[in-house]
Each structure stands twice: as C-alpha cells, then as structure tokens.
Design a protein around this motif. Structure first.
Motif, PDB file in Angstrom:
ATOM      1  N   GLN A 207     -16.622 -39.601  27.952  1.00  0.00           N
ATOM      2  CA  GLN A 207     -15.582 -38.595  27.764  1.00  0.00           C
ATOM      3  C   GLN A 207     -14.703 -38.945  26.564  1.00  0.00           C
ATOM      4  O   GLN A 207     -14.596 -40.102  26.162  1.00  0.00           O
ATOM      5  CB  GLN A 207     -14.687 -38.491  29.013  1.00  0.00           C
ATOM      6  CG  GLN A 207     -15.365 -37.922  30.239  1.00  0.00           C
ATOM      7  CD  GLN A 207     -14.415 -37.857  31.423  1.00  0.00           C
ATOM      8  OE1 GLN A 207     -13.490 -38.657  31.539  1.00  0.00           O
ATOM      9  NE2 GLN A 207     -14.617 -36.878  32.298  1.00  0.00           N
ATOM     10  N   ILE A 208     -14.043 -37.916  26.021  1.00  0.00           N
ATOM     11  CA  ILE A 208     -12.993 -38.059  25.018  1.00  0.00           C
ATOM     12  C   ILE A 208     -11.711 -37.501  25.629  1.00  0.00           C
ATOM     13  O   ILE A 208     -11.650 -36.322  25.976  1.00  0.00           O
ATOM     14  CB  ILE A 208     -13.311 -37.293  23.724  1.00  0.00           C
ATOM     15  CG1 ILE A 208     -14.689 -37.678  23.174  1.00  0.00           C
ATOM     16  CG2 ILE A 208     -12.226 -37.526  22.688  1.00  0.00           C
ATOM     17  CD1 ILE A 208     -14.799 -39.087  22.695  1.00  0.00           C
ATOM     18  N   GLU A 209     -10.691 -38.347  25.797  1.00  0.00           N
ATOM     19  CA  GLU A 209      -9.397 -37.915  26.320  1.00  0.00           C
ATOM     20  C   GLU A 209      -8.429 -37.738  25.150  1.00  0.00           C
ATOM     21  O   GLU A 209      -8.231 -38.652  24.355  1.00  0.00           O
ATOM     22  CB  GLU A 209      -8.832 -38.929  27.304  1.00  0.00           C
ATOM     23  CG  GLU A 209      -9.640 -39.062  28.582  1.00  0.00           C
ATOM     24  CD  GLU A 209      -9.009 -40.035  29.562  1.00  0.00           C
ATOM     25  OE1 GLU A 209      -9.151 -39.828  30.775  1.00  0.00           O
ATOM     26  OE2 GLU A 209      -8.369 -41.007  29.109  1.00  0.00           O
ATOM     27  N   ILE A 210      -7.832 -36.549  25.057  1.00  0.00           N
ATOM     28  CA  ILE A 210      -6.915 -36.221  23.971  1.00  0.00           C
ATOM     29  C   ILE A 210      -5.517 -36.025  24.558  1.00  0.00           C
ATOM     30  O   ILE A 210      -5.282 -35.101  25.333  1.00  0.00           O
ATOM     31  CB  ILE A 210      -7.374 -34.948  23.238  1.00  0.00           C
ATOM     32  CG1 ILE A 210      -8.808 -35.129  22.708  1.00  0.00           C
ATOM     33  CG2 ILE A 210      -6.426 -34.608  22.101  1.00  0.00           C
ATOM     34  CD1 ILE A 210      -9.422 -33.852  22.173  1.00  0.00           C
ATOM     35  N   MET A 211      -4.582 -36.923  24.202  1.00  0.00           N
ATOM     36  CA  MET A 211      -3.208 -36.875  24.716  1.00  0.00           C
ATOM     37  C   MET A 211      -2.250 -36.727  23.541  1.00  0.00           C
ATOM     38  O   MET A 211      -2.096 -37.651  22.743  1.00  0.00           O
ATOM     39  CB  MET A 211      -2.890 -38.152  25.503  1.00  0.00           C
ATOM     40  CG  MET A 211      -3.684 -38.310  26.786  1.00  0.00           C
ATOM     41  SD  MET A 211      -3.428 -39.924  27.586  1.00  0.00           S
ATOM     42  CE  MET A 211      -4.610 -40.920  26.669  1.00  0.00           C
ATOM     43  N   THR A 212      -1.605 -35.576  23.410  1.00  0.00           N
ATOM     44  CA  THR A 212      -0.695 -35.347  22.288  1.00  0.00           C
ATOM     45  C   THR A 212       0.676 -35.960  22.513  1.00  0.00           C
ATOM     46  O   THR A 212       1.396 -36.233  21.547  1.00  0.00           O
ATOM     47  CB  THR A 212      -0.546 -33.840  22.026  1.00  0.00           C
ATOM     48  OG1 THR A 212      -0.126 -33.196  23.234  1.00  0.00           O
ATOM     49  CG2 THR A 212      -1.869 -33.233  21.578  1.00  0.00           C
ATOM     50  N   ASN A 213       1.072 -36.182  23.771  1.00  0.00           N
ATOM     51  CA  ASN A 213       2.381 -36.772  24.069  1.00  0.00           C
ATOM     52  C   ASN A 213       2.234 -37.717  25.257  1.00  0.00           C
ATOM     53  O   ASN A 213       2.564 -37.374  26.389  1.00  0.00           O
ATOM     54  CB  ASN A 213       3.404 -35.675  24.386  1.00  0.00           C
ATOM     55  CG  ASN A 213       4.750 -35.966  23.774  1.00  0.00           C
ATOM     56  OD1 ASN A 213       4.944 -36.966  23.081  1.00  0.00           O
ATOM     57  ND2 ASN A 213       5.710 -35.097  24.022  1.00  0.00           N
ATOM     58  N   ILE A 226      -2.663 -39.923  21.223  1.00  0.00           N
ATOM     59  CA  ILE A 226      -3.700 -40.919  21.516  1.00  0.00           C
ATOM     60  C   ILE A 226      -5.015 -40.216  21.803  1.00  0.00           C
ATOM     61  O   ILE A 226      -5.064 -39.202  22.504  1.00  0.00           O
ATOM     62  CB  ILE A 226      -3.296 -41.797  22.716  1.00  0.00           C
ATOM     63  CG1 ILE A 226      -2.142 -42.730  22.321  1.00  0.00           C
ATOM     64  CG2 ILE A 226      -4.477 -42.606  23.239  1.00  0.00           C
ATOM     65  CD1 ILE A 226      -1.590 -43.532  23.469  1.00  0.00           C
ATOM     66  N   ILE A 227      -6.109 -40.773  21.259  1.00  0.00           N
ATOM     67  CA  ILE A 227      -7.466 -40.356  21.600  1.00  0.00           C
ATOM     68  C   ILE A 227      -8.133 -41.537  22.289  1.00  0.00           C
ATOM     69  O   ILE A 227      -8.268 -42.607  21.696  1.00  0.00           O
ATOM     70  CB  ILE A 227      -8.260 -39.944  20.349  1.00  0.00           C
ATOM     71  CG1 ILE A 227      -7.609 -38.737  19.669  1.00  0.00           C
ATOM     72  CG2 ILE A 227      -9.712 -39.626  20.716  1.00  0.00           C
ATOM     73  CD1 ILE A 227      -8.224 -38.393  18.323  1.00  0.00           C
ATOM     74  N   ASN A 228      -8.517 -41.362  23.542  1.00  0.00           N
ATOM     75  CA  ASN A 228      -9.160 -42.431  24.316  1.00  0.00           C
ATOM     76  C   ASN A 228     -10.635 -42.089  24.499  1.00  0.00           C
ATOM     77  O   ASN A 228     -10.971 -41.093  25.131  1.00  0.00           O
ATOM     78  CB  ASN A 228      -8.478 -42.612  25.666  1.00  0.00           C
ATOM     79  CG  ASN A 228      -9.082 -43.763  26.461  1.00  0.00           C
ATOM     80  OD1 ASN A 228      -9.503 -44.768  25.892  1.00  0.00           O
ATOM     81  ND2 ASN A 228      -9.133 -43.626  27.776  1.00  0.00           N
TER      82      ASN A 228
END
Length: 830
Positions: A207-213, A226-228
């Motif tokens: 998976q690609i987790e995209i967290m803008t805040n 953050i991109i995990n």
C-alpha cells in the motif's frame, strides 16, 4: 523554554487526571464455545456499538471460554467474537442503562470455517483507492499497470503526487514531502531518494499511505505531509510467500525479480525479502539560456545545450527480521536490511554559444561519466508490551542506519570554433566525491484507551546524525593529476534532534470527535567546512575554515475536529504546523559538475522552512470527499540559478528565497459504474503564490493549476481483469520554475492462473508518449527554458506466484522503526 515545559506539564497533568477518573459501573460477562460445545480459549472479544459497529473495548477469553468487560457506560452494544479457524460471530444487540451493575450476555457459539486454509491462496479484491479520515490509501496490486514497475512510478501515478524532472516528489503542489517505508524513514532525498525508489520493485509493495496533515505522533518534518510505503507482510500461521519476476522494455530492457517469505509458529515469526532490480534508462535534456548584463538586462550571449544522459544501475536488496513473543503481552523483534547499488551515469553534452544576433561563436563537447556505488545497512530493535485488555501499550524502537557512497567523476571538455576547428587543448577534471553517513535514533510511544472512547498517547524521540564528505577534484596536466584546490572541500555535519509529544482524542457528544496534539522539538546542529579559496591579492589559493552552529526549539500543535452530521455526511477540520530542515548535502558547499558550464553547489546558510496547514473535508456516503486547504510557508527552500555572464556558467543551489501561500480544493470519488467496472477519480485545483527576493531582485510568481487522476478497474469472469488509467496536469510553478502541461495514459490486463496461485500481467505505460516535461525560468537576470524526454513509454510483462500452508492469524506485525525524519534528508551517491 520554561513556558514550553510548563505547557507540556499542563497537558500531561490534564490527561493524567482524565485517566484517573472512574471508568464506569457496568460489567459484561459471557461464555464462548464452538459449534461442538467445546470451550474456546484465547478467543478475541470486542465490544462494539450497535449503531455502527465501532469498537469500544477489547478483551480475550480465558482457558474456560469466559470473558469479562468492565467499566461500560449507558448505550446500545453488541459483542463480536473472532477465533482462529472459526467464522466471526455476533451477539444480539443489547442495552445498558445508567448505573446498571452487571449484564450477562447469552452463550455465543462460533462455527468452524467451512474450508480449510491449508494450501489455499486468497486473492485480494481491494479497491485501488480507499479514503480514510486521516489518510488516502492506494492499494498497489489493485492496479494492473503497476506490475513490473518501480516504486517511483507507482508514486507518480498516485493521486496528488508529482515527480519532477529530477525525481523530487511533491504532494498537492507542495514540496517538502517525507517518504517512509513501513513506518521508517528512507533517510534519502532529492535525486538519491528517486534513485532508490527507481530500484525498488512494485512487486514488493502492498500500500501507499498519503497523509497531508499527520498527527503529533509523527515527526514534524515535511511541509507537504508524509508518504508511507508499506511493503508486503503476512498474517499466516505456518509459511507463506511469493515469487515475482518481470521484464520491462522501453529503449533498454529492465528485468527485476523478488522473493517474499514468512514463517510463523507459536511464539516466533520470521520474515525475509530479497530483491534484484535494474534501472537502465535514457534522458534527453535541452536547455536554452540568455546571459544578460546585470545592469542593462540586455542579452550578451546565447547558450544552447543538448544533453543525452544514460543511467545504468543495478540494486540487490535484502531484509531479514524476527518477532518473538516472550509472553502473551510482550513481543521483542529485530530487523536488519540493506542494499548494494552500483552503476554508471553518463552525460554527453553539445553546447553552442552565440552572440545576441545568434551568430555562432563557439562549440563545446563535454562528456561526464560517474561511477557510483551506494551501500546501505540498517538495523532495528523493537519491543511492544500490552498492559491490559483495553489496549494500553508501550513500544520502543532503536535504530542504526549507515550509508557508504562513492562517486568517481570524470569530465572531459573539447573546444571548437564555428567551423569545428579545435581552439583550445581539451581539459580533464577528475572528482572523487565520497559520502559517509551514520544515523542513530531511539523512540518510545505510550498509548492508553480511556473511558467513553477517549485515547491518550505520548512519546519521546532522540536522534543523532553525523555526515562526512571529503570532495577532491584534480586537473589533468601532461597526464599527471594535480589537486584543484579551489573546487575541493571537506564538510562535516553533526545534528541532534530531541522531541516529545502528547496526543489526546475523544468523542465530544454523539456527533463530534476531537483530537489535540502537541509536539516539542529541539534541534542542535553544527557544520565545519575546510578547503581553499582564491586570494586575488596574493594571486594564489589560501586555506579557509568555515563553521556554523544552530540551536532552536519549536512547538508543533495539531488539531482535528470531526462532525458526523448523518449517515451520509461527515466533516473533518484539521490544522498542523510543520518544519522542513535542509537536506544534509544541501548544506555542503562542495561543487558537483553536470558539465563544463553547469554545476550544483550546496549552501551552508540554509535555514529551515516552517508551514501552517489547514484543511476542511466533507465526505458523502463514505465514497466522495471534497477538501479545501490553505498553506502558509515561510523561508521556502528551493532551487535558484546564479549566472556568470563572462564565463557563460550557471550554478544551481538551494536558497531561502520566498514565502509560499497556497489555496486549493480537491475532490476524490469511488464510483461503481456497473458491477464489473469501478472508477476512481481525483481532481485538484490550487493556486501557488511565491513572494520574496532572488539574486538581489524581488520576485512574485503565482499560478493556478489543475490536476486530474483517473483509474478504471474492470473485473471479468474466469480471473480476468483490466485497467485503463492516467493523469493530466495543467501548467504549474515550483519556486522559480514554471512547468508546462503534461500527462500520461496507461493500460493493462491480468489473468489468474494455476488455481489462483499465479497472476500473469501485461501492461503499457505512457502509451501516447505524452509525459514530456517543458519549462522555463524567468526572474532577475535569468532567462532560460528547457525540454526533457525520458524513457517513460514502457511495455511490461510480469508473473507472480503465491504459496502458503497454514491458517490465518489475528496478530499482524506492527510497523517498526524510530528514525522518522532524518533519513529523508540524506542525498546519497552525489
């Protein structure tokens, strides 16, 4: 500093007092048995709300199948039970009144699974994109066209993510993204992060987790978020794994392969991953520059360059880890990983210099070769202890990451007049650019669920970074290497960051939920640069030493507020303050030559940049999300160009030139068109406005940009599936660079074979060959444009075989790693 410590102490005192309050008066008891009336020990018991099945408390049945859940307030509930080898079961809904003493739930029986999992491989049917409250999740294998590609190409087609001509990653039009792998930092940035991701196969990704805040638990670094990247793991008791191989063809062939294996039994879980990947690609870059007089701004000369570059790298990576359950509540683990990445970079440039009327004056042919080797070793020790059945836990991580890089550079320049007659003797410059980086970090996190759905989290972290770069350049005279003192440099950098955070969340009534976090970070950094500088009075190079020291402490608050208006409508408002520290090598004043007239140089005077991010989101039926965002960033770190008109030279360096204000709106949706066709759409429109000063002149650069990402997933009978996807972006600005519109279209088809244990995929990327970058830079005395073409049109065939023997497990391994931010700032192999 005293005010900051007082504020943290107040937050800790408040949350401690909340923790100490009475947790309720009602106790729930019950018994679990299987369909044969045998008791089930260690079954997982979850108390959930009857309305929406949201979790309230969790416990585990004892050896007789009995369970007890204490401290429950008034409300409507159900009990959910899961156990290995059995189907999930629920109790009938029940109500608890205020101050009710106890409640006994009727016997719950679990039916055995109808089909044994021995030798059966479960094929994932996850959607391509999942929108969650605090992040967007991209399921890599759900996209057929991801097969056989690199991790960087997977990011490039993910919603909101842009990869520029140099491999720099931005999110929703903002630079300063932190990239993690399995919750651990990559410790790379810029071109070297891109190089690592190019050599990481998509077959290894989950998976690609995209967290803008991100919340306060995460490092405050990363203005854009953050991109995990989560790699494949397993929850299988027994053994399981997969073997993948692919062949990607553009102008050059790029084979890759990987092996994933996991063995879990009793108290031990062992996992490993081995991968081999190649990156063999071309890049054609054309640049047109106008050199102007500083005062009159009139054109003095024209510079036209065509560079043909070739990358040829190979990567062998490996990871080995183990988790050991000392008791039911305590688990210890370790992970060691590393990679070896040798390769070559070649740049052949043809430069034409002409006068203002475009009359050709001279020609220069330059050949640059770089023999690079980049080695990495990382080790992690971790511990997890669960205190009670409510989920109170303590985790600890200790990390060491080391990088050892070498770069032997050779630059040969040949000079000609307009009629191809040699004018000067060819010159040769040799560069030896090693890098030595050591990173140590320790972090600990504590989490405690409280009454009425509240949760308290706190943690600490410390990290130490030491980099050593000793760059030496030599000129060749009469076949002898002579030290080029003016270009050689020895740079040593040390950094220590200490951090602590608290985070508190709880429901605020029936429709509201709040979360408040506060993170404190102290940074202590020092740099020492030594080398030679030319003294015009003495007409010779003289030694110099330059030192800087920095010590600053900052607070980073985060706030989340969620309002559930109805089953169809929910709103989330969040705010966060972020920091982006300079990358280590960007502080290093050594020179990296791209060709005779163009080079890069670090800037030891760089300061960190700070950002305030605000987002308001609305979600409709859990499928459509609309987000408004505003960002105000000060001391933006971006590339600037400085020109020497007399020598036709251009230097590229990082600088704090401006502030950035961004307004934006994005819409994402999952649309089930028909039963066999699902469409995912992401649309973003934003305005970036940069204001500041560059090269002594004021700048004000703004532009409104639109981006769209569409993925169509098709599911057919007999294991067939297909995909048509693509993205398109209108012109946009990044600092002083303006990039014109570009896009990409991808297609793919896959078939499940070998009784669903194998998957065969064929895909085409950028089939219209439209991912071509054109841009320009115009400010002060800078007037330049460029065009770039890469090997983005690709055809790939790939095969994956999955194998397993065992049963499903309910105890997934957590993400580990404590060095969160430092790794993203390493630029390796330069």
């Amino acid at each position: 500093m005293r005010k900051i410590l007082t504020l943290l102490l107040a937050v800790f005192t408040l949350t401690a007092s909340v923790t100490a309050q009475n947790s309720g008066k009602t106790s729930i008891t019950g018994v679990i048995k299987d369909g044969g009336q045998k008791t089930l020990m260690s079954a997982t018991i979850m108390l959930v709300k009857a309305k929406d099945s949201s979790a309230v408390k969790m416990t585990v049945a004892d050896k007789e199948g009995n369970y007890l859940i204490e401290g429950i307030g008034a409300g409507d509930y159900m009990v959910m039970v899961t156990a290995v080898g059995h189907q999930k079961a629920f109790s009938a809904p029940f109500s608890i009144s205020q101050d009710q003493g106890a409640l006994a739930v009727p016997l719950i029986e679990l039916e055995p699974e109808v089909k044994s999992l021995l030798g059966v491989t479960v094929v994932s049917r996850k959607p391509f994109i999942e929108q969650k409250i605090d992040r967007m999740v991209v399921n890599v294998e759900a996209s057929v066209t991801n097969v056989g590609t690199s991790a960087l190409e997977v990011l490039e087609k993910s919603p909101g993510i842009t990869v520029d001509r140099d491999g720099n990653i931005s999110l929703k039009g903002k630079a300063g993204v932190m990239v993690y792998i399995d919750g651990r930092p990559t410790y790379l940035s810029g071109a070297d992060l891109a190089n690592m991701l190019r050599n990481m196969s998509s077959n290894q990704l989950d998976q690609i987790e995209i967290m803008t805040n991100p919340p306060a638990k995460y490092d405050a670094a990363g203005n854009a978020g953050i991109i995990n990247i989560k790699t494949k793991k397993t929850k299988q008791v027994g053994y399981s794994g997969s073997i993948s191989a692919s062949w990607m063809q553009q102008r050059y062939a790029n084979p890759s392969s990987s092996l994933n294996f996991n063995y879990r039994k009793n108290k031990v879980n062992v996992f490993t991953n081995i991968g081999y990947n190649t990156w063999n690609n071309f890049n054609k870059l054309s640049i047109q520059r106008k050199f102007m007089d500083d005062q009159t701004k009139e054109v003095v000369s024209n510079y036209d360059q065509v560079s043909r570059m070739r990358d040829d790298f190979r990567t062998l990576s490996a990871k080995l880890g183990m988790d050991y359950s000392i008791t039911k509540k305590t688990t210890l683990g370790f992970v060691v990983n590393g990679y070896h990445n040798p390769g070559n970079f070649t740049n052949k440039s043809h430069v034409l210099i002409s006068d203002p009327s475009r009359t050709l004056l001279s020609k220069t042919n330059a050949v640059t070769t770089n023999e690079r080797t980049w080695k990495n070793f990382g080790a992690n020790l971790n511990m997890r202890h669960v205190f009670d059945s409510t989920g109170t836990e303590l985790t600890m991580d200790a990390d060491y990451i080391g990088y050892d890089g070498s770069n032997d550079q050779r630059l040969i320049n040949s000079y000609f007049d307009p009629f191809d007659n040699p004018t000067f003797k060819p010159d040769t410059l040799l560069g030896n650019l090693p890098q030595d980086i050591h990173i140590f970090s320790f972090k600990s996190d504590f989490s405690k669920p409280l009454k009425n759905g509240a949760k308290f989290e706190a943690g600490i972290k410390t990290s130490f970074v030491k980099t050593d770069n000793n760059a030496r350049y030599d000129n060749i005279y009469y076949q002898q290497a002579i030290l080029d003192s003016g270009r050689s440099n020895h740079f040593i950098y040390d950094e220590n960051v200490n951090a602590a955070y608290v985070n508190y969340s709880r429901p605020l009534g029936k429709k509201w939920t709040g979360q408040l976090g506060l993170r404190l970070e102290n940074t202590q950094a020092s740099g020492h640069s030594s080398g030679f500088v030319y003294n015009t009075t003495q007409a010779r190079f003289v030694p110099f030493d330059s030192t800087f020291d920095r010590d600053y402490t900052q607070l980073f608050p985060t706030l989340y507020l969620q309002y559930t208006a109805s089953e169809k409508h929910s709103f989330v408002l969040n705010y966060g303050r972020r920091i982006n520290r300079p990358d280590y090598s960007d502080l290093n004043p050594f020179i990296l030559f791209l060709d005779r007239y163009t080079f890069e140089q670090g800037n030891p005077n760089l300061k960190p940049q700070f950002a305030h991010n605000i987002e308001l989101s609305h979600t409709y039926k859990g499928a459509f999300t609309t987000t408004l965002n505003y960002t105000n960033t000060t001391d933006i770190i971006t590339d600037v160009l400085e020109q020497n008109t007399a020598l036709n030279e251009t230097v590229v360096k990082k600088s704090n030139i401006a502030s950035l204000k961004q307004f934006g709106i994005s819409v994402s949706g999952n649309i089930p068109v028909v039963k066999w066709w699902t469409m995912n759409v992401w649309l973003n429109v934003f305005n970036n406005l940069y204001k500041g000063e560059a090269n002594g002149d004021p700048i004000s650069i703004g532009y409104t940009t639109g981006r769209i990402n569409v993925s169509n997933q098709f599911k057919f009978e007999k294991g067939w599936s297909a995909e048509i996807s693509g993205f398109y972006t209108t012109p946009f600005v990044e600092g002083v660079f303006r990039i014109e519109n570009f896009g990409q279209m991808n297609v793919g088809i896959s078939k499940q074979v070998l009784k669903n244990k194998g998957t065969l995929r064929i895909s085409g990327r950028d089939i219209l060959y439209s991912n071509k970058i054109n841009g320009l830079i115009k400010y002060s005395d800078i007037d330049a444009s460029f065009q770039q073409v890469r090997g983005s049109r690709q055809v790939t065939i790939g095969f994956t075989y999955r194998f397993s023997k065992g049963k499903a497990s309910n105890s997934p391994r957590r993400n580990i790693g404590g060095a969160d931010e430092e790794q993203n700032r390493v630029k390796a192999g330069q």
